[in-house]
Design a protein around this motif. Sequence first.
Motif, PDB file in Angstrom:
ATOM      1  N   TYR A  36      15.103  12.712 -16.555  1.00 33.90           N
ATOM      2  CA  TYR A  36      14.797  13.797 -15.625  1.00 33.90           C
ATOM      3  C   TYR A  36      16.060  14.516 -15.133  1.00 33.90           C
ATOM      4  CZ  TYR A  36      10.131  11.759 -15.424  1.00 33.90           C
ATOM      5  OH  TYR A  36       8.879  11.300 -15.769  1.00 33.90           O
ATOM      6  N   GLY A  37      17.222  13.930 -15.395  1.00 32.89           N
ATOM      7  CA  GLY A  37      18.480  14.505 -14.918  1.00 32.89           C
ATOM      8  C   GLY A  37      19.382  13.435 -14.326  1.00 32.89           C
ATOM      9  N   LYS A  38      20.542  13.852 -13.830  1.00 25.60           N
ATOM     10  CA  LYS A  38      21.488  12.895 -13.265  1.00 25.60           C
ATOM     11  C   LYS A  38      21.062  12.431 -11.882  1.00 25.60           C
ATOM     12  CE  LYS A  38      25.810  13.904 -15.653  1.00 25.60           C
ATOM     13  NZ  LYS A  38      27.240  14.283 -15.524  1.00 25.60           N
ATOM     14  N   ILE A  39      21.265  11.125 -11.641  1.00 18.43           N
ATOM     15  CA  ILE A  39      20.933  10.518 -10.355  1.00 18.43           C
ATOM     16  C   ILE A  39      22.108   9.649  -9.924  1.00 18.43           C
ATOM     17  CG2 ILE A  39      19.418   8.872  -9.156  1.00 18.43           C
ATOM     18  CD1 ILE A  39      17.152   9.733 -10.976  1.00 18.43           C
ATOM     19  N   ARG A  40      22.438   9.732  -8.646  1.00 20.62           N
ATOM     20  CA  ARG A  40      23.477   8.855  -8.102  1.00 20.62           C
ATOM     21  C   ARG A  40      22.873   7.484  -7.790  1.00 20.62           C
ATOM     22  NH1 ARG A  40      25.260  11.518  -2.892  1.00 20.62           N
ATOM     23  NH2 ARG A  40      23.052  12.117  -2.970  1.00 20.62           N
ATOM     24  N   PHE A  41      23.628   6.443  -8.158  1.00 21.28           N
ATOM     25  CA  PHE A  41      23.207   5.068  -7.896  1.00 21.28           C
ATOM     26  C   PHE A  41      24.280   4.366  -7.055  1.00 21.28           C
ATOM     27  CE2 PHE A  41      20.639   6.189 -11.438  1.00 21.28           C
ATOM     28  CZ  PHE A  41      19.561   5.320 -11.496  1.00 21.28           C
ATOM     29  N   LYS A  42      23.816   3.495  -6.188  1.00 19.92           N
ATOM     30  CA  LYS A  42      24.748   2.667  -5.415  1.00 19.92           C
ATOM     31  C   LYS A  42      24.903   1.339  -6.147  1.00 19.92           C
ATOM     32  CE  LYS A  42      24.632   3.008  -1.017  1.00 19.92           C
ATOM     33  NZ  LYS A  42      24.121   2.969   0.377  1.00 19.92           N
ATOM     34  N   LEU A  43      26.136   1.097  -6.631  1.00 14.35           N
ATOM     35  CA  LEU A  43      26.444  -0.128  -7.363  1.00 14.35           C
ATOM     36  C   LEU A  43      27.072  -1.134  -6.411  1.00 14.35           C
ATOM     37  CD1 LEU A  43      26.874  -1.676 -10.095  1.00 14.35           C
ATOM     38  CD2 LEU A  43      29.118  -0.576 -10.194  1.00 14.35           C
ATOM     39  N   TYR A  76      17.582   7.980  -2.970  1.00 16.60           N
ATOM     40  CA  TYR A  76      16.260   8.589  -2.772  1.00 16.60           C
ATOM     41  C   TYR A  76      16.320  10.112  -2.849  1.00 16.60           C
ATOM     42  CZ  TYR A  76      12.400  10.639  -0.174  1.00 16.60           C
ATOM     43  OH  TYR A  76      11.357  11.443   0.204  1.00 16.60           O
ATOM     44  N   GLU A  77      17.321  10.727  -2.171  1.00 16.91           N
ATOM     45  CA  GLU A  77      17.393  12.194  -2.124  1.00 16.91           C
ATOM     46  C   GLU A  77      17.524  12.792  -3.519  1.00 16.91           C
ATOM     47  OE1 GLU A  77      16.817  14.198   0.245  1.00 16.91           O
ATOM     48  OE2 GLU A  77      16.649  12.732   1.863  1.00 16.91           O
ATOM     49  N   ASP A  78      18.258  12.127  -4.424  1.00 14.88           N
ATOM     50  CA  ASP A  78      18.389  12.629  -5.794  1.00 14.88           C
ATOM     51  C   ASP A  78      17.059  12.541  -6.531  1.00 14.88           C
ATOM     52  OD1 ASP A  78      20.991  12.795  -5.021  1.00 14.88           O
ATOM     53  OD2 ASP A  78      21.826  11.677  -6.705  1.00 14.88           O
ATOM     54  N   CYS A  79      16.347  11.429  -6.337  1.00 14.82           N
ATOM     55  CA  CYS A  79      15.032  11.272  -6.963  1.00 14.82           C
ATOM     56  C   CYS A  79      14.056  12.329  -6.444  1.00 14.82           C
ATOM     57  CB  CYS A  79      14.483   9.875  -6.715  1.00 14.82           C
ATOM     58  SG  CYS A  79      15.419   8.548  -7.497  1.00 14.82           S
ATOM     59  N   ARG A  80      14.083  12.550  -5.153  1.00 17.29           N
ATOM     60  CA  ARG A  80      13.197  13.544  -4.530  1.00 17.29           C
ATOM     61  C   ARG A  80      13.484  14.946  -5.069  1.00 17.29           C
ATOM     62  NH1 ARG A  80      13.666  17.039  -0.285  1.00 17.29           N
ATOM     63  NH2 ARG A  80      11.777  17.466   0.938  1.00 17.29           N
ATOM     64  N   LYS A  81      14.777  15.271  -5.171  1.00 15.17           N
ATOM     65  CA  LYS A  81      15.176  16.600  -5.656  1.00 15.17           C
ATOM     66  C   LYS A  81      14.695  16.829  -7.087  1.00 15.17           C
ATOM     67  CE  LYS A  81      19.272  19.449  -6.526  1.00 15.17           C
ATOM     68  NZ  LYS A  81      20.758  19.491  -6.527  1.00 15.17           N
ATOM     69  N   LEU A  82      14.868  15.821  -7.963  1.00 11.03           N
ATOM     70  CA  LEU A  82      14.437  15.959  -9.350  1.00 11.03           C
ATOM     71  C   LEU A  82      12.918  16.051  -9.457  1.00 11.03           C
ATOM     72  CD1 LEU A  82      16.883  13.521 -11.200  1.00 11.03           C
ATOM     73  CD2 LEU A  82      16.843  16.020 -11.293  1.00 11.03           C
ATOM     74  N   ALA A  83      12.203  15.298  -8.610  1.00 13.72           N
ATOM     75  CA  ALA A  83      10.741  15.348  -8.627  1.00 13.72           C
ATOM     76  C   ALA A  83      10.245  16.756  -8.289  1.00 13.72           C
ATOM     77  CB  ALA A  83      10.172  14.325  -7.653  1.00 13.72           C
ATOM     78  N   LEU A  84      10.898  17.392  -7.314  1.00 11.14           N
ATOM     79  CA  LEU A  84      10.512  18.752  -6.930  1.00 11.14           C
ATOM     80  C   LEU A  84      10.889  19.756  -8.013  1.00 11.14           C
ATOM     81  CD1 LEU A  84      11.593  18.680  -3.171  1.00 11.14           C
ATOM     82  CD2 LEU A  84       9.250  18.703  -4.057  1.00 11.14           C
ATOM     83  N   GLU A  85      12.089  19.600  -8.596  1.00 11.86           N
ATOM     84  CA  GLU A  85      12.538  20.549  -9.614  1.00 11.86           C
ATOM     85  C   GLU A  85      11.702  20.454 -10.882  1.00 11.86           C
ATOM     86  OE1 GLU A  85      16.629  19.661 -10.238  1.00 11.86           O
ATOM     87  OE2 GLU A  85      17.339  20.730  -8.451  1.00 11.86           O
TER      88      GLU A  85
END
Length: 400
Positions: A338-345, A359-368
Amino acid sequence: MKIAYFDCFSGASGDMILGALIDAGLSARRLREELEKLRIPGVQLKVKRVLKGGIAATRVSVEGRSERHHRHLDELLKIIDRSRIEPEVKEKSREIFEKIASVEGEIHQKPAGEIHFHEIGGLDSIVDIVGSVWGVSQMGIDEIHVSKVNVGGGFVQCEHGTLPVPAPATLALMKGKPLYSSGVERELLTPTGAALLTSLASHFGPMPVMRVERVGYGAGRDDLPHPNLLRLMIGTSQGEPERERVTIIETNIDDMNPQFYDFLMERLFEMEVREVFLTPILMKKSRPATLLTVICRPEKLSSVTRFLIRETTTLGLRWREEERSCAEREMVNLQTRYGKIRFKLAQWEGKVVNLSPEYEDCRKLALERKVPLKDVYEEAKRVAIIVKKEYEKALPQRPR
């Protein structure tokens, strides 16, 4: 986690700390631009390369003219308050000045507001303190460690007369920290240096296990039998999970508009506290209320307390100190379908223990992409499982 280690084999001063930061990669040009926001006419930051004991280093000095021989604390705080520097740098710089004035006031039996600062009317102190606070932030340093500190010996001349080294204010600021003297008859650790180290650092003692990536040397003014330098090492933490001492600040609030909490939390995180959370509670007579809890470094106690008293309806607070351990964390960008997502390692004792999507990256991609959020999240978890295994293979094995 990016950490820094100040090796204080020749003490520390404000200009040496600034010099070490610049020598380790802080842009002198950008530092000058930031200091211009203080709007102090006629004061210049001089930066030059020097040799001390055969070691190349950076020497920083503040030059200029001032019609005033000294300025009181309130005058210096006004200069900081009316400046255009970043709010968190303002707050930290105020905190350091107030710390110096507080110990000086106790020693000389004067109110903190009557304490005055010398050296170009105290303006060099502003440059050293504001510049160092801003510099640490710009270098992206998460945690600072400091060695035992060589304070020097003998006596030093000041406005109050002849004082023993370390000066009383320096000693008061360094209470509880490891100090020693190599026997050299010179003031190696200044009050400004002591205030900066104790305000910015969370650990004093041996050098931590780290992968060193940058090294900087800040030069002192005098030539001494040993290299008069402050050494700064910057790198990533490689050691065992360390315990961190934190302050827990709490207050019960039952009469404040709950919409204000969002603003409070945003401002507190801007002040770089560790955590803020709210807990519903029942007070006497079964009154519903909110327990506001802030976790921060011990040196932020005064600034956080001042902020909460000013911004909330509370009439008082309580606090305590505790220890905590945290996994090493870093942000990584991973590609999903779906695109690039930031992860906390997160790593613990050299092993990857968690890799969670933002979460915010996932939410943004879901909307886009106009897809369900749960689908984006499931894809992120699938990628995380694969990448986590790759990380574990790439990480060096810890000795048994």
